[in-house]
Design a protein around this motif. Structure first.
Motif, short mmCIF file in Angstrom:
data_model
loop_
_atom_site.label_atom_id
_atom_site.label_comp_id
_atom_site.label_asym_id
_atom_site.label_seq_id
_atom_site.Cartn_x
_atom_site.Cartn_y
_atom_site.Cartn_z
N GLN A 169 -26.04 8.08 9.99
CA GLN A 169 -27.07 8.73 9.21
C GLN A 169 -28.39 8.70 9.98
N VAL A 170 -29.00 9.86 10.14
CA VAL A 170 -30.29 10.00 10.79
C VAL A 170 -31.34 10.26 9.72
N GLN A 171 -32.43 9.53 9.82
CA GLN A 171 -33.50 9.68 8.86
C GLN A 171 -34.83 9.78 9.58
N LEU A 172 -35.64 10.75 9.17
CA LEU A 172 -36.98 10.94 9.70
C LEU A 172 -37.97 10.80 8.56
N VAL A 173 -39.02 10.04 8.79
CA VAL A 173 -40.04 9.82 7.78
C VAL A 173 -41.40 10.11 8.38
N GLU A 174 -42.12 11.06 7.79
CA GLU A 174 -43.47 11.39 8.22
C GLU A 174 -44.50 10.63 7.39
N SER A 175 -45.65 10.43 7.98
CA SER A 175 -46.76 9.81 7.28
C SER A 175 -48.06 10.22 7.95
N GLY A 176 -49.16 9.99 7.28
CA GLY A 176 -50.46 10.23 7.86
C GLY A 176 -51.19 11.44 7.34
N GLY A 177 -50.56 12.22 6.50
CA GLY A 177 -51.23 13.39 5.95
C GLY A 177 -52.30 12.99 4.95
N GLY A 178 -53.10 13.96 4.58
CA GLY A 178 -54.15 13.70 3.62
C GLY A 178 -55.11 14.86 3.52
N LEU A 179 -56.21 14.61 2.85
CA LEU A 179 -57.26 15.60 2.65
C LEU A 179 -58.44 15.25 3.54
N VAL A 180 -58.85 16.21 4.36
CA VAL A 180 -59.98 16.01 5.26
C VAL A 180 -60.88 17.23 5.23
N GLN A 181 -62.10 17.02 5.65
CA GLN A 181 -63.05 18.11 5.77
C GLN A 181 -62.87 18.82 7.10
N ALA A 182 -63.20 20.09 7.13
CA ALA A 182 -63.13 20.84 8.37
C ALA A 182 -63.89 20.12 9.47
N GLY A 183 -63.27 20.06 10.64
CA GLY A 183 -63.85 19.34 11.75
C GLY A 183 -63.38 17.90 11.87
N GLY A 184 -62.69 17.43 10.85
CA GLY A 184 -62.19 16.07 10.86
C GLY A 184 -60.90 15.93 11.62
N SER A 185 -60.34 14.72 11.56
CA SER A 185 -59.14 14.40 12.31
C SER A 185 -58.13 13.67 11.44
N LEU A 186 -56.88 13.84 11.80
CA LEU A 186 -55.78 13.11 11.20
C LEU A 186 -54.77 12.79 12.29
N ARG A 187 -54.03 11.71 12.09
CA ARG A 187 -52.95 11.35 13.00
C ARG A 187 -51.67 11.21 12.20
N LEU A 188 -50.73 12.10 12.46
CA LEU A 188 -49.45 12.08 11.79
C LEU A 188 -48.46 11.24 12.58
N SER A 189 -47.57 10.58 11.86
CA SER A 189 -46.54 9.77 12.48
C SER A 189 -45.18 10.18 11.96
N CYS A 190 -44.18 10.04 12.81
CA CYS A 190 -42.81 10.30 12.42
C CYS A 190 -41.95 9.19 13.01
N ALA A 191 -41.19 8.54 12.15
CA ALA A 191 -40.30 7.47 12.58
C ALA A 191 -38.86 7.89 12.34
N ALA A 192 -38.06 7.79 13.37
CA ALA A 192 -36.64 8.12 13.29
C ALA A 192 -35.83 6.84 13.23
N SER A 193 -34.84 6.84 12.37
CA SER A 193 -33.98 5.68 12.24
C SER A 193 -32.54 6.13 12.05
N GLY A 194 -31.63 5.22 12.29
CA GLY A 194 -30.22 5.52 12.17
C GLY A 194 -29.51 5.29 13.48
N ARG A 195 -28.28 5.74 13.51
CA ARG A 195 -27.46 5.59 14.70
C ARG A 195 -27.74 6.76 15.65
N ILE A 196 -28.76 6.58 16.47
CA ILE A 196 -29.24 7.65 17.34
C ILE A 196 -29.11 7.22 18.80
N PRO A 197 -28.12 7.74 19.51
CA PRO A 197 -27.99 7.37 20.93
C PRO A 197 -29.16 7.84 21.78
#
Length: 122
Positions: free
Chosen positions: A1-29
């Motif tokens: 089973q492969v699972q991907l989980v995103e995080s880091g989204g949100g509400l920001v004002q124009a000109g601002g910054s965000l950092r998104l993350s994605c973590a993969a788990s499972g039996r992934i060669p």
């Protein structure tokens, strides 16, 4: 089973910054590439950024110079640094993994996370 989980989204004002993350788990060669897509309401999903196992990176023209994709731990973790955000960047951002169909792999192909909402106000 492969699972991907995103995080880091949100509400920001124009000109601002965000950092998104994605973590993969499972039996992934291995992972050939990790991608970030986004989809705004009423619009088709579009490819935003790509990073390959060889370290190459590519971006949609609309985000070049503003977004940076990076990965670590054999691309089991991937990040999207988003700077100078614009209202048109508002969308649900999805992580996508391309996993080669190796003989030892029980799961292969394209796998998607559930998405994380990014909202940029004017």
């Amino acid at each position: 089973q492969v699972q991907l989980v995103e995080s880091g989204g949100g509400l920001v004002q124009a000109g601002g910054s965000l950092r998104l993350s994605c973590a993969a788990s499972g039996r992934i060669p291995s992972i050939d590439s990790m991608n970030w897509y986004r989809q705004a309401p009423g619009k088709q999903r579009e490819l935003v950024a790509v990073i390959t196992s060889g370290g190459s990176r590519n971006y949609a023209d609309s985000v070049k110079g503003r977004f940076t994709i990076s990965g670590g731990d054999a691309l089991n973790s991937v990040y999207l640094q988003m700077n100078s955000l614009k209202p048109e960047d508002t969308a649900v951002y999805y992580c996508n993994a391309e996993i080669p169909c190796l003989p030892a792999a029980t799961m292969c192909g394209h796998f998607w996370g559930q998405g994380t909402q990014v909202t940029v106000s004017a």
